[in-house]
Design an enzyme around this catalytic site. Structure first.
Site, PDB file in Angstrom:
ATOM      1  CG  HIS A   1      -2.049   0.917   1.241  1.00 59.93           C
ATOM      2  ND1 HIS A   1      -2.424   1.718   0.192  1.00 59.93           N
ATOM      3  CD2 HIS A   1      -2.905   1.235   2.249  1.00 59.93           C
ATOM      4  CE1 HIS A   1      -3.445   2.478   0.536  1.00 59.93           C
ATOM      5  NE2 HIS A   1      -3.757   2.214   1.780  1.00 59.93           N
TER       6      HIS A   1
ATOM      7  CG  HIS B   1      -4.306   0.808  -8.298  1.00 64.54           C
ATOM      8  ND1 HIS B   1      -5.645   0.805  -7.995  1.00 64.54           N
ATOM      9  CD2 HIS B   1      -3.732   1.700  -7.465  1.00 64.54           C
ATOM     10  CE1 HIS B   1      -5.869   1.682  -7.047  1.00 64.54           C
ATOM     11  NE2 HIS B   1      -4.748   2.242  -6.693  1.00 64.54           N
TER      12      HIS B   1
ATOM     13  CG  ASP C   1       3.010   4.215  -3.814  1.00 61.70           C
ATOM     14  OD1 ASP C   1       2.013   3.489  -3.708  1.00 61.70           O
ATOM     15  OD2 ASP C   1       3.215   5.201  -3.070  1.00 61.70           O
TER      16      ASP C   1
END
Ligand code: SDX
Length: 436
Positions: A275, A314, A370
């Site tokens: 995450h 994702h 990210d």
């Protein structure tokens, strides 16, 4: 309700072949059935009724929400209807924070008041600093920050009054205001540097940079380029509908725990490398790869399932994460100021290969938020341990907006899922001498 006699009925017809019985279940919002409508399907009167089984909630809506909308197939992200691209280009983070929390863009007066309120709540109780000094110098910043946020709940007992909108709002302002201070203090503790206290005349992000990086000068003036880059990064990370940490915030909040404790739980979830901890994992991965020459061997290990390409993939986006595109552009602007991060070449080559490689294409694996953010954070001078904290600061706004929406939703109550029991049947206790 189902239209009588005009066009197709807005229902599902379910035939239970075990009993030969037929059921009509209403379809809501075009593609949703209420799980509780399945409970009428029974084989006998003692039957509990039909449940749905959905580990990790991959196909389960846990709430209605008007905060953030994601279209994963088309790579669309909107906060309260406003496209993320427009907000990133035209708004400041606190303006977007107000939008997420209050439901619409603020007027000039509303924004001034919000900025004033946040500015005058940036200090943390000095006893929080005593707590901070109890951590080892090399304690992970996210572990420190998560602990300090839950500790803050002990300084504000009125935070327990979660049904009082005014009491809720002051806790929201406190958390939005204090997160940068706690994060900066955790960083300074890590570096063995004295704490720099908030400066009220600086912007939210300039104040944060000042608390982080001012050393030995009276007036620290962060570069406007870096100040704006951080503002954009904060906007992009502010909310993302029912992700793992937001779900955690909602679940803890559903027990009517105070927002500090709920937010600490959300931070703990965000800390996970799958995450919000992924931005740190990406930098460690790029550093480990070290050179574009080593990419083929690394990608082979990914194809074998031995490694994950961190920063890719994702649960919702099956196209390019729109945030990653904006971050990639921001990265180039930052590197013009700080100097190019050599790891960028490895990141760009990894993306180029992944976007054309069957393993990734067949699994709809694209860069997510990210993948590039850590490169900017590193160029700004942050150690990788700060990366998840830099995610948590802006996501505090989303967590709190979602928390308040949950409390005001009359359909919501304490979260308590069912299970499918697979353990032993009833058995009697055995004396220890007879075990083994
Ligand atoms: C965030 O939910 C949100 O909105 C989160 C977030 C937010 O703003 O709150 O967007 C922030 O958490 C972004 C994601 C950051 N995490 C990472 O970058 C870690 C690497 N990515 C993953 O581990 C993964 O892609 C997830 C966790 C993000 C999503 O996982 P899913 O949806 O559960 O998918 P999965 O694990 O079931 O994978 C499906 C397939 C698997 O292969 P097969 O079993 O079908 O052979 O894709 C593979 C996985 O092995 N896969 C990857 C991969 N991600 C998935 N293979 C290699 N590298 C990857 N990164």
């Amino acid at each position: 309700m189902a239209e009588s006699g005009t066009g197709p009925r807005n229902t599902l017809s379910i035939r239970d072949n075990r009993t030969g019985r037929d059921y009509e279940v209403e379809v809501h919002e075009g593609n949703v059935i209420r799980a509780m409508d399945l409970r009428q399907i029974r084989v006998n009167e003692d039957d509990f009724g039909m449940m749905s089984y959905d580990p990790a909630f991959t196909n389960t809506a846990s709430t209605r929400s008007s905060i953030t909308e994601i279209d994963g197939a088309r790579g669309i992200l909107r906060y309260r209807g406003y496209p993320i691209e427009q907000l990133a280009e035209k708004s400041t983070f606190l303006e977007v924070a107000y939008l997420l929390l209050k439901g619409d863009l603020p007027t000039a007066d509303e924004l001034d008041t919000f900025i004033h309120d946040v500015t005058f709540h940036t200090y943390a109780h000095e006893n929080v600093i005593k707590l901070l000094n109890g951590f080892r110098y090399d304690a992970h910043a996210m572990g420190i920050a998560t602990s300090l946020v839950s500790a803050l709940s002990t300084f504000y007992p009125d935070a327990k009054e979660v049904h009082d909108p005014e009491k809720r709002w002051i806790q929201i302002v406190r958390l939005v205001a204090k997160m940068p201070t706690l994060a900066a203090f955790a960083y300074r503790h890590h570096r063995g540097l004295p704490y720099v206290y908030p400066e009220n005349e600086l912007s939210y992000t300039a104040n944060f940079l000042n608390m982080l990086f001012r050393i030995g000068v009276r007036d620290y003036a962060p570069s406007p380029v870096l100040e704006r880059a951080l503002d954009v990064l904060f906007i992009l990370h502010a909310d993302h509908e029912q992700n793992c940490s937001t779900t955690t915030m909602r679940v803890i909040g559903s027990a009517h725990a105070d927002p500090f404790c709920a937010l600490s739980g959300a931070m703990a979830a965000l800390y996970g490398p799958l995450h919000g901890g992924a931005n740190e994992a990406v930098l460690r991965m790029l550093t480990e790869i070290g050179s574009t020459d080593n990419i083929p061997a690394f990608m082979e290990s990914v194809r074998k399932g031995e490694r994950r390409l961190m920063g890719f993939g994702h649960r919702v986006y099956k196209a390019y994460d729109p945030r990653a595109s904006i971050i990639k552009t921001t990265a180039h602007e930052v590197f013009e100021f700080t100097g190019r991060n050599p790891l960028l070449d490895i990141a760009l080559e990894l993306e180029k290969i992944a976007l054309q490689e069957e393993y990734f294409v067949s699994r709809n694996l694209y860069p997510n938020v990210d993948f590039y953010s850590g490169l900017i954070y590193q160029a700004l001078g942050f150690p990788v341990e700060m990366f998840p904290v830099l995610f948590a600061i802006p996501r505090t706004v989303g967590w709190l907006a979602q928390w308040e929406e949950m409390l005001e939703d009359s359909e919501q109550k304490i979260a308590r899922p069912r299970q499918i029991y697979t353990g032993a049947g009833e058995r009697n206790w055995v004396p220890i001498a007879d075990r083994g």
